[in-house]
Design an enzyme around this catalytic site. Structure first.
Site, PDB file in Angstrom:
ATOM      1  N   PHE A 134       0.864  -1.187   0.000  1.00 37.24           N
ATOM      2  CA  PHE A 134       0.000   0.000   0.000  1.00 37.24           C
ATOM      3  C   PHE A 134       0.903   1.240   0.000  1.00 37.24           C
ATOM      4  CE2 PHE A 134      -2.974   3.111   1.610  1.00 37.24           C
ATOM      5  CZ  PHE A 134      -4.172   2.727   1.024  1.00 37.24           C
ATOM      6  N   ASP A 211       2.295  -5.151   8.104  1.00 34.28           N
ATOM      7  CA  ASP A 211       1.090  -4.334   7.997  1.00 34.28           C
ATOM      8  C   ASP A 211      -0.083  -5.315   7.934  1.00 34.28           C
ATOM      9  OD1 ASP A 211      -1.171  -2.969   7.119  1.00 34.28           O
ATOM     10  OD2 ASP A 211      -0.053  -1.601   5.832  1.00 34.28           O
ATOM     11  N   TYR A 236     -10.590   0.055  10.738  1.00 32.66           N
ATOM     12  CA  TYR A 236     -11.796   0.451   9.985  1.00 32.66           C
ATOM     13  C   TYR A 236     -12.249  -0.596   8.971  1.00 32.66           C
ATOM     14  CZ  TYR A 236      -7.821   2.697   7.490  1.00 32.66           C
ATOM     15  OH  TYR A 236      -6.607   2.972   6.918  1.00 32.66           O
ATOM     16  N   LYS A 237     -11.456  -1.660   8.786  1.00 25.27           N
ATOM     17  CA  LYS A 237     -11.852  -2.672   7.794  1.00 25.27           C
ATOM     18  C   LYS A 237     -12.620  -3.797   8.497  1.00 25.27           C
ATOM     19  CE  LYS A 237      -7.724  -1.596   5.067  1.00 25.27           C
ATOM     20  NZ  LYS A 237      -8.319  -0.947   3.895  1.00 25.27           N
ATOM     21  N   ARG A 384     -12.699  -5.443  -6.543  1.00 21.47           N
ATOM     22  CA  ARG A 384     -12.489  -6.182  -5.285  1.00 21.47           C
ATOM     23  C   ARG A 384     -13.836  -6.453  -4.625  1.00 21.47           C
ATOM     24  NH1 ARG A 384      -8.335  -3.358  -1.273  1.00 21.47           N
ATOM     25  NH2 ARG A 384     -10.086  -1.926  -1.202  1.00 21.47           N
TER      26      ARG A 384
HETATM   27  C1  LIG Z   1      -2.531  -2.176   3.683  1.00 26.64           C
HETATM   28  C2  LIG Z   1      -2.891  -0.772   4.068  1.00 26.64           C
HETATM   29  N1  LIG Z   1      -1.989  -0.020   4.717  1.00 26.64           N
HETATM   30  C3  LIG Z   1      -2.272   1.263   5.069  1.00 26.64           C
HETATM   31  C4  LIG Z   1      -3.494   1.820   4.781  1.00 26.64           C
HETATM   32  C5  LIG Z   1      -3.833   3.251   5.156  1.00 26.64           C
HETATM   33  O1  LIG Z   1      -3.114   3.714   6.248  1.00 26.64           O
HETATM   34  P1  LIG Z   1      -3.713   4.819   7.240  1.00 26.64           P
HETATM   35  O2  LIG Z   1      -4.594   4.100   8.217  1.00 26.64           O
HETATM   36  O3  LIG Z   1      -2.528   5.456   7.848  1.00 26.64           O
HETATM   37  O4  LIG Z   1      -4.512   5.771   6.415  1.00 26.64           O
HETATM   38  C6  LIG Z   1      -4.464   1.058   4.108  1.00 26.64           C
HETATM   39  C7  LIG Z   1      -5.792   1.650   3.796  1.00 26.64           C
HETATM   40  O5  LIG Z   1      -6.665   1.072   3.223  1.00 26.64           O
HETATM   41  C8  LIG Z   1      -4.143  -0.266   3.742  1.00 26.64           C
HETATM   42  O6  LIG Z   1      -5.023  -1.018   3.072  1.00 26.64           O
END
Ligand SMILES: Cc1ncc(COP(=O)(O)O)c(C=O)c1O
Length: 423
Positions: A134, A211, A236-237, A384
């Site tokens: 990401f 991550d 949030y997911k 997706r």
């Molecule tokens: C794998 C991944 N990393 C990071 C993020 C976003 O990071 P942040 O919470 O700092 O906006 C996302 C957002 O969808 C994500 O899917």
């Protein structure tokens, strides 16, 4: 909860001789659907923003009520709200409560951890990530490479969708100090094996961080046992903590003697925080990586959403998730041959969503939305679909695939105007 049940699903295309019904074990009764506020239509975007649990709404209203009636005295209780969530969060991740804290965002937490744990020295200097990470992860790593005058190296992808373990091994030279990997790749949904890859990185002499944005709340983890040095994730997911919910970080206990490089008063030991002295005394464990005052109303939504996971067997959650993604892949194979399944078919290599490639994926996603079926599009050509174990059903997947078939046959999707940020 009931045990696995056999259910027959027809995979045939409408209007065609039907394929033989396929029998497979699935837990069709397994659902926590009633715990969620369901928008109309079919929601398959829980890997972007999970739906709202009723308990999240109630928790926010409760905390709002405390603000209304108690004003600043509410802090007597809110003061340790983030820490009070650590037992529930650590269970989702297979960690000790002292190894996790809810704070910041993935991006901010990466900066907080990298500033402390990434110490290039001698030949072991560079950072390694995958070319499919990401973007924010790459930007954070680039920042620290620039600050230390080192390099961020990228593990290439052979097919543009997945990462091959052999390529990770080849990139793991003696000059790599730290590797950051996604537990599940956000585009293709490929899952990487945390225990195995953490061990390989350590054997090569580097630190490893993860991550876990696309796996927390969708499957069990063994963060502590895997020996990973650190991890970051969002809520949030699949944790359904709400839009912009505060994130989380994990720091393995063997690193707890480190002093956080980026300090703030909220990372101070709670017992002395309000002595307001010039001396920073770190809280023990991951909590020391908090910086400023936590967003209590957002924490409240997360507090409520975590109730959904109480007493939930995470292995069962994963079984249900795999059953749903199996069903979707099987339906797509038979009914949507024009769409290429990008997500690995091997269950062990699959996260919680299914990605389908089509040159018109953006228009297809927009057309689905106009029919109240919410999926999402990732450039350049990926649709997706996330069937979430907690609230999605086989019937919703069958209907989605039926509508997609209809759109492809009629060509109606070509008229759909993409609207909004994430169509
Ligand atoms: C794998 C991944 N990393 C990071 C993020 C976003 O990071 P942040 O919470 O700092 O906006 C996302 C957002 O969808 C994500 O899917």
């Amino acid at each position: 909860m009931t045990g696995p049940e056999l259910r027959k699903i027809s995979l045939g295309r409408p209007g065609q001789a039907k394929a033989a019904p396929v029998e497979r074990a699935e837990m069709s009764q397994w659902s926590r659907r009633e715990l969620f506020a369901l928008p109309g239509g079919i929601y398959l975007d829980g890997n972007s923003l999970g739906l709202m649990p009723h308990s999240a709404r109630e928790a926010v209203l409760r905390r709002l009520g405390e603000w209304q009636t108690q004003g600043v005295s509410g802090w007597d209780d809110w003061f340790s709200l983030a820490e009070s969530l650590s037992p529930a969060i650590s269970r989702l991740l297979g960690a000790f409560p002292r190894e996790v804290i809810v704070t910041g965002s993935i991006t901010a937490n990466l900066h907080a951890l990298l500033s402390t744990i990434y110490r290039p020295s001698g030949v072991r200097r560079h950072l390694l990530a995958t070319a499919l990470d990401f973007p924010t992860d790459l930007y954070a790593l680039q920042s620290w490479a620039a600050l230390h005058d080192t390099e961020l190296r990228l593990i290439p992808s052979r097919d543009g969708q997945t990462i091959h373990e052999g390529d990770l091994l080849s990139a793991l030279g003696p000059d790599i100090a730290l590797v950051l990997l996604p537990t599940v790749l956000y585009r293709s949904g490929q899952r990487l094996d945390m225990a195995r890859l953490s061990a390989l990185v350590h054997e090569a002499g580097a630190l490893v961080g993860w991550d876990a944005a696309h796996s927390i709340g969708a499957m069990p983890h063994e963060l502590h046992e895997s020996g990973a040095d650190f991890a970051v994730w969002c809520h949030y997911k699949y944790v359904n903590g709400g839009p912009g919910a505060p994130g989380g970080l994990f720091l393995h206990e063997r690193h707890h003697a480190l002093m956080p490089a980026l300090r703030g008063w909220w990372g101070n030991d709670k017992a002395s925080q309000f002595e307001m002295t010039a001396r920073f005394r770190p809280a023990s464990g991951a909590a020391a990586y908090q910086q400023g005052t936590p967003p209590i109303l957002s924490l409240a939504a997360l507090e409520g959403s975590l109730e959904v996971f109480e007493g939930l067997d995470l292995a069962e959650l994963r079984t249900r998730s795999l059953s749903l993604t199996d069903t979707l892949i099987a339906l797509a194979d038979v009914q949507l041959p024009e769409l290429r399944v990008l997500t690995p078919r091997d269950q062990a290599r699959r996260g919680g969503h299914v990605s389908l490639a089509h040159p018109e994926a953006r228009a297809l996603s927009a057309a689905l939305r106009s029919r109240q079926i919410i999926a999402d599009f990732r450039a350049p050509d990926v649709l997706r679909l996330a069937p979430v174990a907690l609230y999605n059903t086989e019937a919703e997947l069958e209907e989605t695939v039926r509508v997609l078939r209809e759109l492809l046959d009629s060509g109606d999707y070509k008229e759909a105007a993409p609207g909004g940020l994430v169509t």
